[in-house]
Design an enzyme around this catalytic site. Sequence first.
Site, PDB file in Angstrom:
ATOM      1  N   ASN A 150      -6.140  11.914  -0.555  1.00 34.63           N
ATOM      2  CA  ASN A 150      -5.198  11.411   0.470  1.00 34.63           C
ATOM      3  C   ASN A 150      -6.036  10.676   1.518  1.00 34.63           C
ATOM      4  OD1 ASN A 150      -2.349  10.807   1.286  1.00 34.63           O
ATOM      5  ND2 ASN A 150      -2.630  11.897   3.005  1.00 34.63           N
ATOM      6  N   ASP A 207      -2.538  10.606  -3.000  1.00 35.61           N
ATOM      7  CA  ASP A 207      -2.744   9.280  -3.546  1.00 35.61           C
ATOM      8  C   ASP A 207      -3.189   9.726  -5.307  1.00 35.61           C
ATOM      9  OD1 ASP A 207      -3.498   8.397  -0.768  1.00 35.61           O
ATOM     10  OD2 ASP A 207      -3.019   6.662  -1.982  1.00 35.61           O
ATOM     11  N   ARG A 256       0.810  -1.231  -0.043  1.00 36.43           N
ATOM     12  CA  ARG A 256       0.054   0.090  -0.043  1.00 36.43           C
ATOM     13  C   ARG A 256       0.793   1.237  -0.048  1.00 36.43           C
ATOM     14  NH1 ARG A 256       1.515   2.000   3.953  1.00 36.43           N
ATOM     15  NH2 ARG A 256       0.246   3.993   3.545  1.00 36.43           N
ATOM     16  N   GLY A 257       0.215   2.490  -0.022  1.00 40.87           N
ATOM     17  CA  GLY A 257       0.846   3.619  -0.263  1.00 40.87           C
ATOM     18  C   GLY A 257       1.249   3.976  -1.872  1.00 40.87           C
ATOM     19  N   ALA A 258       0.689   4.907  -2.324  1.00 43.95           N
ATOM     20  CA  ALA A 258       0.466   5.240  -3.914  1.00 43.95           C
ATOM     21  C   ALA A 258       1.800   4.907  -4.586  1.00 43.95           C
ATOM     22  CB  ALA A 258       0.107   6.580  -4.079  1.00 43.95           C
ATOM     23  N   GLN A 316      -2.660   3.143   9.848  1.00 47.25           N
ATOM     24  CA  GLN A 316      -1.286   3.197   9.055  1.00 47.25           C
ATOM     25  C   GLN A 316      -0.353   4.222   9.926  1.00 47.25           C
ATOM     26  OE1 GLN A 316      -4.276   3.520   7.585  1.00 47.25           O
ATOM     27  NE2 GLN A 316      -4.479   2.741   5.439  1.00 47.25           N
ATOM     28  N   ARG A 320      -8.040  -1.176  -6.768  1.00 48.94           N
ATOM     29  CA  ARG A 320      -8.301  -0.101  -5.973  1.00 48.94           C
ATOM     30  C   ARG A 320      -8.298   1.159  -6.955  1.00 48.94           C
ATOM     31  NH1 ARG A 320      -4.568   0.969  -0.749  1.00 48.94           N
ATOM     32  NH2 ARG A 320      -6.588   1.824  -0.059  1.00 48.94           N
TER      33      ARG A 320
END
Length: 367
Positions: A267, A257, A60-62, A216, A105
């Site tokens: 975000n 994001d 995860r995390g753009a 997170q 996603r």
Amino acid sequence: MSSTAHTMPGTTSLPESVALRDDKAAVRIVDQRLLPQVLETIDLDNAQDMWDAIFQLKVRGAPAIGVAAAWCYYVLARQAIEAAQSMQDLRTRLAENARYLDSSRPTAVNLSWALARMEAAADQFAASHAAASPSDIIPVLEAEAQSIHDETVTASNEIARLGASLLEDNWGVITHCNAGPLACLGYGTGQGPFYYAHDQGMKLHVYVDETRPLLQGARLTAFELTHAGIDTTLLCDNMAAQLMREGRVQACMVGCDRVAANGDVANKIGTSGLAILAKHYGIPFYVLGPTSTIDLNCTTGSNIVIEQRDGSEISDLHFAQPMAPAGIACYNPAFDVCDHSLVSAIVTERGICRPPFEESIAALFES
Ligand code: MRU
């Protein structure tokens, strides 16, 4: 791991969060769902596991999602050449894989950005080598995935350096969600400046929003920052106003994001609230992300699709027992859109954009 030519600055003993396995037959990721209790890598060697890993936020995390998608595309291409009858047949299979991965996603644009780059590399090769054997495309796709990976690390490190120039010694800074090495590779974006500044000997006190509902901030950011030896304090998301009122915060820094052409920023849910508080207390609010996160096709944040996730993430997931009445309706958007009027600057690897963002963002893409 064969793509792990990079080290993790500030957190050097942690493995890089996304890499190609040595035999090139799988993508190896740090399973971010297990942290901070367990630091474990898992291997993804089929499309279903890859899709699930992105959907379930194992990766995860753009920026990390973009790199993972590029390597997943490559690994699946290696499998596809076994069955492909021709270059054209292979193109159809690769495009199907790209569409499938892209559906995991909706909000972080880096996912579709990386897959579009892989597709463009495949298109270009297929157009000029129609009679080639399907296996000839593999080195081209590996080179493109490696470029996406390398560029992501370079951008992350440059954003960290530029972002640190906005900070001063002994400042208190607040951040939301996780936008450090795990999420971005390299130093990171929203939190990259903290690691960079720390490595330069600057003293900061970092306040970390826990980031409900998937934590997170508490699970990942607090883990990474303390691992790097940075002075860190955890707070619940609803405590930021009091912290600011007490004068303990001199700057806010977050990742992103998807950034629209007018500077609206999607975000992690809660970002927009933090920005509104910062405006009230006169604290600069900085958004940091690579240019791959800017989507010029989105004119404003209203065009950004906000992922809605299962309500059990709010009612049950992180509790020993469910903490809400069974069957309660839950509202669980994973992201929010932060209006550009609340943003002091957007830090990219190509420079720092200031308002008016429509002009400063457009200038980033003028050659
Ligand atoms: O749902 P997540 O954990 O993938 O959301 C991540 C964020 O919102 C980050 O702040 C964002 O990707 C910016 S930088 C990694």
